[in-house]
Design a protein around this motif. Structure first.
Motif, PDB file in Angstrom:
ATOM      1  N   GLY A  57      75.729   9.713  54.493  1.00  0.00           N
ATOM      2  CA  GLY A  57      74.751   9.227  55.465  1.00  0.00           C
ATOM      3  C   GLY A  57      73.525  10.101  55.523  1.00  0.00           C
ATOM      4  O   GLY A  57      72.394   9.615  55.547  1.00  0.00           O
ATOM      5  N   LYS A  94      69.195   9.514  54.378  1.00  0.00           N
ATOM      6  CA  LYS A  94      68.022   9.898  55.164  1.00  0.00           C
ATOM      7  C   LYS A  94      67.176  10.916  54.413  1.00  0.00           C
ATOM      8  O   LYS A  94      65.933  10.837  54.429  1.00  0.00           O
ATOM      9  N   GLU A 118      68.590   2.492  56.927  1.00  0.00           N
ATOM     10  CA  GLU A 118      69.203   3.589  57.675  1.00  0.00           C
ATOM     11  C   GLU A 118      70.011   3.071  58.858  1.00  0.00           C
ATOM     12  O   GLU A 118      71.129   3.561  59.117  1.00  0.00           O
ATOM     13  N   ILE A 126      73.802   4.036  57.379  1.00  0.00           N
ATOM     14  CA  ILE A 126      74.215   5.362  57.803  1.00  0.00           C
ATOM     15  C   ILE A 126      75.416   5.313  58.756  1.00  0.00           C
ATOM     16  O   ILE A 126      76.357   6.110  58.599  1.00  0.00           O
TER      17      ILE A 126
END
Length: 283
Positions: free
Chosen positions: A150, A154, A272, A276
């Protein structure tokens, strides 16, 4: 060991994955670790870099116009394999000192983008070396500086955001100056970004998304949307490439970059939000 001036820069660079404040805010910096020519010990130095097409970046051994080459240059001549930290990635590279017309062409590009390089050359009688750092990473840009999948998403996304922000700032500076044509290095910056984004989306389509679909079948609608957005972004990237090859008008390039920025930021944010949490839950 890094000297007293470099260590705070290195610490901030690593802590913020390449984002700097103060004097170096908005600068293209990397950390270059070389092997000492005499000692054989590692030495890490912050250096400015120029993007370049393909699997390499370029660094210039200016030493601020000193009469002597910087130590890191002597080190990489003796030991060409180096370690590069971009902030988001760490990878091994092979250093090649450019010569002849290739060196002169690259240095001219650098001067066009930042006249400070010319000022450094004027201060010294030595020919300031230009070095290409060829990535040795296989199948990607290197090791992502993240501790989870995750977080890796990012980190990679923020690297694209940062580079696009730098390009937009460079284009904005042309609007506030007397420049009426697009500089050669700025064109290379844009084309390098386009290629990197293409490679990233190709990797997601062929490796990451199939893995997620297998592990998380409920993510299928989101993955379908993300693949469709990849196609739309690919169209915008191709239109930007065509503009870069057909005109030297900075305004025309700015228009295409802004279109790409709007679409890409929405895409990255959605990805995201959807992906994530899947990795965080699994962790």
């Amino acid at each position: 060991m890094p000297n007293d001036f470099n260590q705070p820069i290195i610490d901030e660079f690593r802590a913020n994955r390449g984002r700097m404040s103060g004097y170096f805010e908005g600068a293209r910096l990397l950390l270059l670790t070389t092997t000492g020519a005499r000692t054989g010990t590692p030495h890490t130095t912050p250096v400015g870099y120029l993007p370049d097409n393909g699997d390499r970046v370029l660094v210039i051994a200016s030493a601020a116009g000193s009469a002597r080459h910087p130590d890191w240059f002597h080190n990489l001549v003796a030991h060409p394999q180096v370690t590069v930290e971009s902030g988001s990635f760490t990878y091994e590279a092979r250093a090649v000192v450019l010569t002849g017309e290739e060196r002169d062409e690259v240095f001219a590009r650098a001067v066009e983008a930042d006249p400070g390089w010319a000022a450094y050359q004027e201060k010294t009688t030595r020919v300031i070396p230009v070095v290409a750092l060829h990535s040795l990473a296989q199948g990607g840009p290197g090791t992502i500086n993240a501790t989870s999948f995750g977080e890796a998403i990012k980190v990679v996304h923020d690297a694209f955001r940062r580079e696009l922000s730098l390009i937009r700032a460079e284009l904005a500076s042309t609007a506030s100056s007397s420049t009426t044509t697009l500089g050669a290095q700025l064109r290379v910056n844009c084309l390098t970004f386009c290629q990197g984004l293409h490679n990233h989306h190709t990797g997601e389509d062929t490796m990451l998304f199939p893995h997620i679909a297998e592990q998380h079948p409920t993510a299928t609608p989101a993955l379908t949307r993300l693949r469709e957005e990849h196609e739309r972004i690919a169209t915008l990237v191709e239109e930007l490439r065509e503009t870069l090859t057909s005109t030297t008008d900075p305004a025309a390039v700015r228009t295409e970059v802004e279109r790409l920025t709007t679409a890409l930021e929405a895409h990255l944010t959605y990805e995201e939000e959807e992906l994530i949490p899947l990795f965080d839950t699994a962790a």
